[in-house]
Design a protein around this motif. Structure first.
Motif, PDB file in Angstrom:
ATOM      1  N   THR A 203       1.524  25.246  42.949  1.00  0.00           N
ATOM      2  CA  THR A 203       0.716  24.060  43.255  1.00  0.00           C
ATOM      3  C   THR A 203       0.804  23.015  42.147  1.00  0.00           C
ATOM      4  O   THR A 203       0.818  21.812  42.415  1.00  0.00           O
TER       5      THR A 203
ATOM      6  N   ILE B 229      -5.364  23.383  48.680  1.00  0.00           N
ATOM      7  CA  ILE B 229      -4.678  22.542  47.700  1.00  0.00           C
ATOM      8  C   ILE B 229      -3.505  21.814  48.345  1.00  0.00           C
ATOM      9  O   ILE B 229      -3.306  20.613  48.131  1.00  0.00           O
TER      10      ILE B 229
ATOM     11  N   LYS C   4      -0.561  29.272  40.544  1.00  0.00           N
ATOM     12  CA  LYS C   4      -0.803  27.867  40.216  1.00  0.00           C
ATOM     13  C   LYS C   4       0.463  27.160  39.765  1.00  0.00           C
ATOM     14  O   LYS C   4       0.520  25.927  39.751  1.00  0.00           O
TER      15      LYS C   4
ATOM     16  N   GLN D  10      -9.671  22.820  42.333  1.00  0.00           N
ATOM     17  CA  GLN D  10      -9.525  24.057  43.107  1.00  0.00           C
ATOM     18  C   GLN D  10      -8.586  25.040  42.410  1.00  0.00           C
ATOM     19  O   GLN D  10      -8.805  26.259  42.455  1.00  0.00           O
ATOM     20  N   MET D  11      -7.550  24.541  41.753  1.00  0.00           N
ATOM     21  CA  MET D  11      -6.669  25.427  41.002  1.00  0.00           C
ATOM     22  C   MET D  11      -7.457  26.179  39.922  1.00  0.00           C
ATOM     23  O   MET D  11      -7.291  27.389  39.746  1.00  0.00           O
TER      24      MET D  11
ATOM     25  N   ALA E 113      -7.874  18.994  44.306  1.00  0.00           N
ATOM     26  CA  ALA E 113      -6.803  19.999  44.285  1.00  0.00           C
ATOM     27  C   ALA E 113      -6.695  20.658  42.917  1.00  0.00           C
ATOM     28  O   ALA E 113      -6.576  21.889  42.812  1.00  0.00           O
TER      29      ALA E 113
END
Length: 501
Positions: free
Chosen positions: A254, A312, A251, A340-341, A337
């Motif tokens: 992202t 993402i 993560k 989703q992380m 996004a």
């Protein structure tokens, strides 16, 4: 308060250094659990006290290296607070899961406490050099976890992980220096750089800076074609190491896109948004297809992790395409996004902890060596099934909330790419259903003990206590997502405003 949240694990690790190894395994493990529980409680208190409409909260900005424009600037907003909470929870889960661990437990605990501070620090950093320091230290910490407590070709996998991600971090540093040189006055402060937009209209210079930052973050995420370090690192890492690597460290890549690349390089991001979208779709489909071909359970989960990261990347790319979409759709894509992380962190960490049970019981992840495990291990089978359903986005779980927002927000501006990415859900569903059928149904088969019902025990209390809360929170987010979305949505709207300048 925020500095206490970040540095409490490290301070505890320094205190535990003075405790002799002869004190016994339980002293270190229970100290680890108590420290991570206290840190998680502080994060919950910070969440309760956070007002989503105020932007940055718990902000601290101190002089660190003023001659170079570097400061100790930290804070929380709707992009970082969910990831800080997820990080604290996953480290607590790994501490509980590691209760039976007996292998060099003192060093193991100290490394994970160090990693927790590094991870929390990165998600709170509002200075590029501070971000980079945490980014690099996370590589060092995970290298020693894989090399020291992994199995198989652990040292080779750890070295590959280190070299790939360290080279990526050097590219990231070059991009940060490019931003620093463009700013007047020179600064590494993320808030100041977002306000100044120093690379507006910079053309090829901005493209080179985005390339450097993008490569560094893409390696960490990872996206195709920078993903090849991930499967061996996951396969050979200990279960707790894999959970943190997938749930937290990926993560960092992202998060870097939404915290740094998008707001600090809005013109360039919009110009190359289509390229970002294509990379996201390729990552989704390629990794899902490769996962379908795997016989190793842990390696399969590693490839699905790359696929989920692709969603993402698709969303943040689509959020940069202004034509054919409105601000609300782009904001929805960013919200999806970030959701989703969080969802991927919870579910993939749970899957890797479940994968660790295969290795703990029978020293192999080979799915062809198992069948009929639902008989002797019904709780293990049921939990794995629920986490698998959640991972491919079944309604009622967090994955559905995240993917629904990503697809809804991306469809208008990246119609074809979003339609292709939908195939990733179908492939993921197929591969997980295939796994559940092969491993848990049919006649009982376990390695070295065919037909022995006692050959595979069900979830132990420490394993269930670590994994079931992660699944439970994924269900809560899937059914009652407002407590999470009301934190993320205002920050997403602000981010889209910066990208659209």
């Amino acid at each position: 308060m925020l500095s206490l949240i970040v540095f409490l694990p490290l301070a505890a690790a320094v205190a535990l250094v003075a405790v002799p190894t002869s004190a016994g395994r339980r002293v270190f493990v229970w100290s680890w659990i108590a420290i991570t529980a206290a840190d998680f409680a502080l994060v919950v208190a910070a969440w309760i006290g956070y007002d989503a409409g105020t932007g940055l909260a718990y902000e601290q900005n101190l002089r660190w290296i003023p001659s170079a424009g570097v400061g100790y600037h930290i804070g929380l907003d709707g992009l970082s607070l969910p990831l800080v909470a997820m990080t604290a929870l996953l480290f607590l889960a790994c501490a509980v899961y590691s209760l039976p661990n007996t292998q060099r437990i003192k060093s193991f605990v100290l490394l994970f406490l160090f990693l927790q501070t590094v991870s929390l620090g990165l998600f709170t950093a509002l200075d590029l050099i501070l971000f980079f320091v945490y980014f690099d230290l996370s590589i060092v910490g995970m290298y020693f976890v894989i090399a020291g407590w992994g199995h198989g070709n652990a040292r080779q996998s750890a070295l590959k992980f280190f070299l790939y991600t360290f080279i990526g971090s050097l590219a990231l540093l070059l991009g940060f220096i490019g931003l620093y040189l463009a700013a007047e006055p020179h600064t590494f402060d993320i808030v100041e750089l977002a306000r100044a937009n120093p690379l507006a209209g910079s053309g090829s210079y901005g493209a080179l800076v985005l390339l450097a930052i993008g490569v560094g973050l893409a390696v960490k995420t990872p996206t195709v074609p920078f993903h090849t370090w991930l499967p061996p690192a996951h396969t050979d890492a200990p279960a707790a190491g894999s959970a943190i690597l997938a749930g937290v460290l990926l993560k960092m890549g992202t998060y870097g896109f939404v915290r740094i690349a998008m707001p600090l390089l809005p013109d360039t991001w919009r110009h190359y948004a289509v390229v970002i979208v294509i990379i996201g779709v390729v990552s989704v489909l390629y990794s899902a297809l490769v996962a379908l071909a795997q016989e190793d359970f842990k390696r399969m989960v590693a490839y699905t992790s790359v696929s989920h990261m692709g969603y993402i990347v698709l969303a943040v790319g689509a959020a940069g395409i202004l034509a054919g979409s409105d601000a609300q759709a782009r904001s929805l894509a960013v919200t999806g996004a970030v959701t989703q992380m969080v969802s991927h962190g919870l579910l993939t960490a749970a899957l890797f902890l479940l994968a660790g049970i295969f290795y703990d019981r029978r020293r192999t992840y080979d799915m062809g060596a198992y069948s009929g495990l639902a008989g002797p291990a019904p709780v293990f089978a049921g939990t794995t099934a629920l986490v698998a359903f959640a991972s491919f986005g079944l309604p009622g779980f967090s994955g559905f909330i995240a993917e629904f927002q990503i697809f809804t927000g991306s469809l208008a501006s990246a119609t074809v790419a979003t339609a292709l990415a939908l195939l990733g859900i179908l492939i993921t569903a197929g591969l997980f259903l295939r796994v559940l059928h092969r491993v848990f149904l049919g006649e009982l088969q376990v390695p070295d003990a065919p037909g022995a019902a006692s050959g595979f025990t069900d979830l132990r209390p420490s394993e269930a206590t670590a994994i079931l809360p992660l699944l439970g929170l994924a269900i809560v987010i899937g059914v009652l997502p407002r407590f999470l979305l009301e934190v993320i949505e205002p920050a997403s709207t602000t981010l889209i405003g910066l990208v659209s300048r």
